[in-house]
Design a protein around this motif. Sequence first.
Motif, mmCIF file in Angstrom:
data_model
loop_
_atom_site.group_PDB
_atom_site.id
_atom_site.type_symbol
_atom_site.label_atom_id
_atom_site.label_comp_id
_atom_site.label_asym_id
_atom_site.label_seq_id
_atom_site.Cartn_x
_atom_site.Cartn_y
_atom_site.Cartn_z
ATOM 1 N N ALA A 206 0.917 -1.253 -0.051
ATOM 2 C CA ALA A 206 0.026 -0.023 0.080
ATOM 3 C C ALA A 206 0.993 1.288 0.002
ATOM 4 O O ALA A 206 1.937 1.235 0.603
ATOM 5 C CB ALA A 206 -1.080 -0.155 1.258
ATOM 6 N N GLY A 207 0.315 2.341 -0.577
ATOM 7 C CA GLY A 207 0.945 3.524 -0.689
ATOM 8 C C GLY A 207 2.488 3.456 -1.613
ATOM 9 O O GLY A 207 3.548 3.820 -1.314
ATOM 10 N N ASN B 236 5.446 1.182 3.259
ATOM 11 C CA ASN B 236 6.890 2.107 3.384
ATOM 12 C C ASN B 236 6.372 3.506 3.487
ATOM 13 O O ASN B 236 6.046 4.003 2.264
ATOM 14 C CB ASN B 236 7.861 1.678 2.600
ATOM 15 C CG ASN B 236 9.158 2.581 3.042
ATOM 16 O OD1 ASN B 236 9.502 2.515 4.226
ATOM 17 N ND2 ASN B 236 9.739 3.429 2.078
ATOM 18 N N LEU C 43 -0.930 9.725 6.358
ATOM 19 C CA LEU C 43 -2.433 9.951 6.359
ATOM 20 C C LEU C 43 -2.953 11.114 7.411
ATOM 21 O O LEU C 43 -1.873 11.261 8.223
ATOM 22 C CB LEU C 43 -3.068 8.231 7.012
ATOM 23 C CG LEU C 43 -2.656 7.407 5.934
ATOM 24 C CD1 LEU C 43 -3.327 6.101 6.541
ATOM 25 C CD2 LEU C 43 -3.075 7.513 4.668
HETATM 26 C C1 LIG Z 1 5.126 8.910 1.614
HETATM 27 S S1 LIG Z 1 4.378 8.089 0.060
HETATM 28 C C2 LIG Z 1 4.934 6.463 0.001
HETATM 29 C C3 LIG Z 1 6.217 6.337 -0.633
HETATM 30 C C4 LIG Z 1 6.629 5.078 -1.016
HETATM 31 N N1 LIG Z 1 6.015 3.923 -0.274
HETATM 32 C C5 LIG Z 1 8.019 4.937 -0.896
HETATM 33 O O1 LIG Z 1 8.612 4.034 -0.367
HETATM 34 O O2 LIG Z 1 9.016 5.520 -1.558
HETATM 35 C C6 LIG Z 1 2.699 7.838 0.566
HETATM 36 C C7 LIG Z 1 1.923 7.144 -0.670
HETATM 37 O O3 LIG Z 1 0.607 6.849 -0.143
HETATM 38 C C8 LIG Z 1 -0.444 7.063 -0.719
HETATM 39 N N2 LIG Z 1 -1.361 6.738 -0.191
HETATM 40 C C9 LIG Z 1 -2.383 7.621 0.634
HETATM 41 N N3 LIG Z 1 -3.439 6.875 1.158
HETATM 42 C C10 LIG Z 1 -3.546 5.842 0.772
HETATM 43 C C11 LIG Z 1 -4.320 4.633 0.731
HETATM 44 N N4 LIG Z 1 -5.465 4.814 1.504
HETATM 45 N N5 LIG Z 1 -4.119 3.410 0.020
HETATM 46 C C12 LIG Z 1 -2.954 3.532 -0.527
HETATM 47 N N6 LIG Z 1 -2.092 4.450 -0.664
HETATM 48 C C13 LIG Z 1 -2.416 5.435 -0.164
HETATM 49 C C14 LIG Z 1 -0.159 8.402 -1.116
HETATM 50 O O4 LIG Z 1 -0.685 8.981 -2.295
HETATM 51 C C15 LIG Z 1 1.334 8.362 -1.571
HETATM 52 O O5 LIG Z 1 1.475 7.937 -2.991
#
Ligand SMILES: C[S@@+](CC[C@H](N)C(=O)[O-])C[C@H]1O[C@@H](n2cnc3c(N)ncnc32)[C@H](O)[C@@H]1O
Length: 362
Positions: A86-87, A159, A165
């Motif tokens: 996720a994310g 990660n 959030l």
């Molecule tokens: C800080 S970034 C993550 C960076 C990435 N995981 C890395 O390791 O480089 C956070 C990500 O989570 C996404 N995101 C936010 N809410 C989410 C949700 N409910 N489900 C999945 N992704 C989500 C954001 O849009 C963003 O792309």
Amino acid sequence: MKMPGENIRGEILRHRAISFARFMELALYSPATGYYEKPPGGVGRRGDFVTSVSVGNLFGELLAYQFAEWLAELRVPDRPLRIIEAGAHDGKLAADVLGWLQLHRPGLFAELEYILLEPSSVRQQWQRETLKGLASGVRWISGLGDPALAGSRGIIFSNELLDALPVHRLGWDAPAGDWFEWGVALAGEKLVWTRLPEPVHDSLSPRHAPPELLAVLPDGYTIEKSPAAENWWRAAAQTLAGGKLVAIDYGFAAGEQFSPSRINGTLRAYHRHQVSGDLLARPGEQDLTAHVDFSALQKAGAEVGLQTERCCPQPQFLTRILSAAVKRGDFINFDAKQIRQFQTLTHPDHLGRAFRVLVQSR
Ligand SMILES: C[S@@+](CC[C@H](N)C(=O)[O-])C[C@H]1O[C@@H](n2cnc3c(N)ncnc32)[C@H](O)[C@@H]1O
């Protein structure tokens, strides 16, 4: 075309003030103008600061090694194994994990389902681009509510998702002996902090704070609370029929929340490699993050039947993976680049200080 911040101002004008959590949600995730909706690279997250993933491939490769070990223990006939990320943002971490598995665990790679949990169609598109060539076993699902996820066996991980959030921002009113919630209002055109008039909702109130600590807590002491992170964790736990739920993120463990060094809380804005204290400036153009409360996650997972296996600093987690791998003959020929990457991921002056890893299992 919508300008960044226009929808925030519009919502404040309609309600007089909004909670910081709502402000953060709009600033980061508004379609087209939210910080995370903008293309990666250049202006955007990769342009704003270094993450474990942007350090190089090693982070994802070490995770891939650990995931393969865990999945080997979970294998049962006729039940597919999944890694659910996720994310994933631009998909770079997924590419590092899958690339290592394809090369070093081809049997597992061929049978594995890799699912990217991604609500945004824009980001799904970036991820498809990054994962071209690796995508045969990859699927996209928009959220944890999708019935296709029920009964998943394997690993659900993120990660730096949970620190992105929305959080509510609470302040301690020492004379009144009570918490209040910070909101965002307008003074002319300028976004300003305001105390929300309503009492802090029960679900946000930090009930675990001992009375003897509250008695000495300085006026204005600030903390954050993220029901969004706790709800996400609980929902992910419920999706998992067997396996591990893993969070890698900035954060603190039990008992660390009320540190004297954090009188102003842990919320930070990042803009072009600079930390900024001005959380309300440039909505949509700067990243906003807050420390994850790992003990709250542990509690949320335990409520739905998960057990905590580990909650430790990132350097400890990665070092254990590396030593186990080396004993088995993997990762034995580190070149200078990989050594530098490992140092950056684990050294307290770099990414080794604030990151923790929580592993819960069912
Ligand atoms: C800080 S970034 C993550 C960076 C990435 N995981 C890395 O390791 O480089 C956070 C990500 O989570 C996404 N995101 C936010 N809410 C989410 C949700 N409910 N489900 C999945 N992704 C989500 C954001 O849009 C963003 O792309």
